[in-house]
Design a protein around this motif. Structure first.
Motif, PDB file in Angstrom:
ATOM      1  N   GLY A 160       0.808  -1.191   0.052  1.00 29.67           N
ATOM      2  CA  GLY A 160       0.032   0.042   0.021  1.00 29.67           C
ATOM      3  C   GLY A 160       0.761   1.402  -0.120  1.00 29.67           C
ATOM      4  O   GLY A 160       0.436   2.255   0.326  1.00 29.67           O
ATOM      5  N   VAL A 161       2.039   1.328  -0.650  1.00 27.16           N
ATOM      6  CA  VAL A 161       3.006   2.540  -0.473  1.00 27.16           C
ATOM      7  C   VAL A 161       3.597   2.662  -2.072  1.00 27.16           C
ATOM      8  O   VAL A 161       3.775   1.496  -2.693  1.00 27.16           O
ATOM      9  N   GLY A 162       3.446   3.938  -2.443  1.00 27.10           N
ATOM     10  CA  GLY A 162       4.071   4.315  -3.639  1.00 27.10           C
ATOM     11  C   GLY A 162       4.790   5.501  -3.519  1.00 27.10           C
ATOM     12  O   GLY A 162       4.639   6.251  -2.627  1.00 27.10           O
ATOM     13  N   TYR A 163       6.003   5.671  -4.375  1.00 27.15           N
ATOM     14  CA  TYR A 163       6.786   6.754  -4.224  1.00 27.15           C
ATOM     15  C   TYR A 163       7.328   7.081  -5.656  1.00 27.15           C
ATOM     16  O   TYR A 163       8.115   6.329  -6.243  1.00 27.15           O
ATOM     17  N   LEU A 164       6.627   7.909  -6.485  1.00 29.00           N
ATOM     18  CA  LEU A 164       6.976   8.336  -7.691  1.00 29.00           C
ATOM     19  C   LEU A 164       7.602   9.607  -7.997  1.00 29.00           C
ATOM     20  O   LEU A 164       6.971  10.702  -7.036  1.00 29.00           O
ATOM     21  N   LEU A 165       8.397   9.905  -8.924  1.00 28.54           N
ATOM     22  CA  LEU A 165       9.040  11.245  -9.123  1.00 28.54           C
ATOM     23  C   LEU A 165       8.138  11.812 -10.310  1.00 28.54           C
ATOM     24  O   LEU A 165       8.201  11.150 -11.271  1.00 28.54           O
ATOM     25  N   LYS A 166       7.607  13.051 -10.173  1.00 27.22           N
ATOM     26  CA  LYS A 166       7.009  13.749 -11.245  1.00 27.22           C
ATOM     27  C   LYS A 166       7.684  13.817 -12.543  1.00 27.22           C
ATOM     28  O   LYS A 166       6.939  13.469 -13.546  1.00 27.22           O
ATOM     29  N   ASP A 167       8.891  13.969 -12.529  1.00 33.06           N
ATOM     30  CA  ASP A 167       9.505  14.327 -13.688  1.00 33.06           C
ATOM     31  C   ASP A 167       9.836  13.237 -14.385  1.00 33.06           C
ATOM     32  O   ASP A 167      10.413  12.935 -15.613  1.00 33.06           O
ATOM     33  N   ARG A 168       9.767  11.968 -13.985  1.00 30.08           N
ATOM     34  CA  ARG A 168       9.988  10.593 -14.199  1.00 30.08           C
ATOM     35  C   ARG A 168       8.743   9.786 -14.590  1.00 30.08           C
ATOM     36  O   ARG A 168       8.412   8.586 -15.228  1.00 30.08           O
ATOM     37  N   VAL A 169       7.313  10.626 -14.477  1.00 30.33           N
ATOM     38  CA  VAL A 169       6.187   9.997 -15.069  1.00 30.33           C
ATOM     39  C   VAL A 169       5.909  10.272 -16.520  1.00 30.33           C
ATOM     40  O   VAL A 169       5.406  11.504 -16.833  1.00 30.33           O
ATOM     41  N   ARG A 170       6.332   9.235 -17.312  1.00 26.77           N
ATOM     42  CA  ARG A 170       6.231   9.596 -18.641  1.00 26.77           C
ATOM     43  C   ARG A 170       4.730   8.996 -19.343  1.00 26.77           C
ATOM     44  O   ARG A 170       4.538   9.284 -20.550  1.00 26.77           O
ATOM     45  N   ASP A 171       4.309   8.165 -18.507  1.00 33.00           N
ATOM     46  CA  ASP A 171       3.023   7.444 -19.440  1.00 33.00           C
ATOM     47  C   ASP A 171       1.760   7.623 -18.158  1.00 33.00           C
ATOM     48  O   ASP A 171       1.939   7.060 -17.104  1.00 33.00           O
ATOM     49  N   LEU A 172       0.856   8.173 -18.771  1.00 38.68           N
ATOM     50  CA  LEU A 172      -0.387   8.575 -17.754  1.00 38.68           C
ATOM     51  C   LEU A 172      -0.910   7.249 -17.235  1.00 38.68           C
ATOM     52  O   LEU A 172      -1.379   6.878 -16.250  1.00 38.68           O
ATOM     53  N   ASP A 173      -1.179   6.288 -18.361  1.00 39.21           N
ATOM     54  CA  ASP A 173      -1.745   4.940 -17.929  1.00 39.21           C
ATOM     55  C   ASP A 173      -0.973   4.337 -16.848  1.00 39.21           C
ATOM     56  O   ASP A 173      -1.396   3.639 -16.022  1.00 39.21           O
ATOM     57  N   ASP A 174       0.415   4.355 -17.070  1.00 34.62           N
ATOM     58  CA  ASP A 174       1.162   3.747 -15.737  1.00 34.62           C
ATOM     59  C   ASP A 174       1.289   4.245 -14.337  1.00 34.62           C
ATOM     60  O   ASP A 174       0.891   3.952 -13.596  1.00 34.62           O
ATOM     61  N   PHE A 175       0.967   5.303 -14.457  1.00 33.97           N
ATOM     62  CA  PHE A 175       0.578   6.223 -13.552  1.00 33.97           C
ATOM     63  C   PHE A 175      -0.828   5.763 -12.799  1.00 33.97           C
ATOM     64  O   PHE A 175      -0.776   5.604 -11.453  1.00 33.97           O
ATOM     65  N   ILE A 176      -1.748   5.840 -13.589  1.00 37.67           N
ATOM     66  CA  ILE A 176      -3.016   5.299 -12.960  1.00 37.67           C
ATOM     67  C   ILE A 176      -3.170   4.026 -12.563  1.00 37.67           C
ATOM     68  O   ILE A 176      -3.527   3.658 -11.599  1.00 37.67           O
ATOM     69  N   ASP A 177      -2.184   3.164 -13.119  1.00 32.01           N
ATOM     70  CA  ASP A 177      -2.143   1.681 -12.804  1.00 32.01           C
ATOM     71  C   ASP A 177      -1.581   1.638 -11.450  1.00 32.01           C
ATOM     72  O   ASP A 177      -1.866   0.927 -10.501  1.00 32.01           O
ATOM     73  N   ALA A 178      -0.406   2.619 -11.308  1.00 33.44           N
ATOM     74  CA  ALA A 178       0.161   2.706 -10.056  1.00 33.44           C
ATOM     75  C   ALA A 178      -0.734   3.108  -8.817  1.00 33.44           C
ATOM     76  O   ALA A 178      -0.607   2.470  -7.609  1.00 33.44           O
ATOM     77  N   VAL A 179      -1.675   4.179  -9.154  1.00 31.46           N
ATOM     78  CA  VAL A 179      -2.465   4.381  -8.125  1.00 31.46           C
ATOM     79  C   VAL A 179      -3.516   3.376  -7.688  1.00 31.46           C
ATOM     80  O   VAL A 179      -3.504   2.994  -6.575  1.00 31.46           O
ATOM     81  N   ARG A 180      -3.849   2.551  -8.566  1.00 28.60           N
ATOM     82  CA  ARG A 180      -4.821   1.497  -8.368  1.00 28.60           C
ATOM     83  C   ARG A 180      -3.963   0.462  -7.760  1.00 28.60           C
ATOM     84  O   ARG A 180      -4.725  -0.154  -6.643  1.00 28.60           O
TER      85      ARG A 180
END
Length: 212
Positions: A101-121
């Motif tokens: 239940g933990v995530g840590y992503l860097l804003k300038d390395r989020v290249r794909d919005l689908d990957d980001f949404i997948d990470a949130v889910r």
């Protein structure tokens, strides 16, 4: 899934709200500072929180410290930190004994919005989503150049492990067989002195190494 967003920049906060809403999330609260984030979480009991690190009142790591408090009070709530930088000490405290239940992503390395949404889910469902740079920085706190023994392919596999991908997902991304992925995983764990039977989640195995 119910989400609370914590971001002190109104434009970025609005963008997150729209993106999450359009992809099926229910944004039940927004906060522009750490105290308000804690209030919104207590009031709305979200499945996941997406928060920046730097925000009022101190403009240091207030958002990350609030995330740690949320994990302490409501371990069933996923927390995804989205920031421009790695606050190493607080990030290590956030992960604690488990990356569930933990995530840590860097804003300038989020290249794909689908990957980001997948990470949130994934985080909302109890999984993990850790940027490879975060893993590398945390490893560096405990061992000089800990990844130097890994080959380029092993580093690529480790980076995808840190994103929470399955062997199938890694094989698909790197265009190799699942058997090749499994061999790389075993070599990574051996080179990092992590017991091969140390757990069913490879990200947790890496974090177990960090805690040593």
């Amino acid at each position: 899934m119910r989400v609370v967003i914590a971001e002190d920049q109104p434009l970025f906060r609005a963008g997150l709200h729209r993106l999450l809403t359009e992809t099926g999330f229910d944004v039940v609260g927004e906060a522009a500072d750490a105290p308000d984030l804690l209030r919104k979480v207590r009031a709305h009991r979200p499945d996941v929180v997406v928060t920046d690190v730097r925000m009022p009142p101190d403009h240091s790591d207030d958002g990350l410290r609030a995330a740690i408090e949320i994990r302490r009070q409501r371990p069933q709530t996923g927390v995804l930190v989205l920031s421009h930088y790695v606050a190493e000490r607080s990030a290590f405290d956030l992960v604690g004994a488990s990356a569930d239940g933990v995530g840590y992503l860097l804003k300038d390395r989020v290249r794909d919005l689908d990957d980001f949404i997948d990470a949130v889910r994934r985080v909302a469902q109890g999984g993990s989503a850790l940027d490879p740079e975060v893993i590398t920085r945390l490893l560096g706190r405990h061992r000089e150049d800990p990844l130097s023994a890994l080959s380029q392919r092993e580093r690529e596999v480790l980076a995808l492990i840190a994103e929470g991908r399955s062997n199938y997902g890694i094989a698909e991304r790197l265009v190799i067989s699942e058997g090749a992925v499994e061999k790389n995983v075993h070599r990574i764990l051996r080179k990092l002195d992590i017991p091969l039977d140390g757990g069913h989640r490879r990200v947790l195995a890496v974090l177990a190494f960090l805690r040593t």
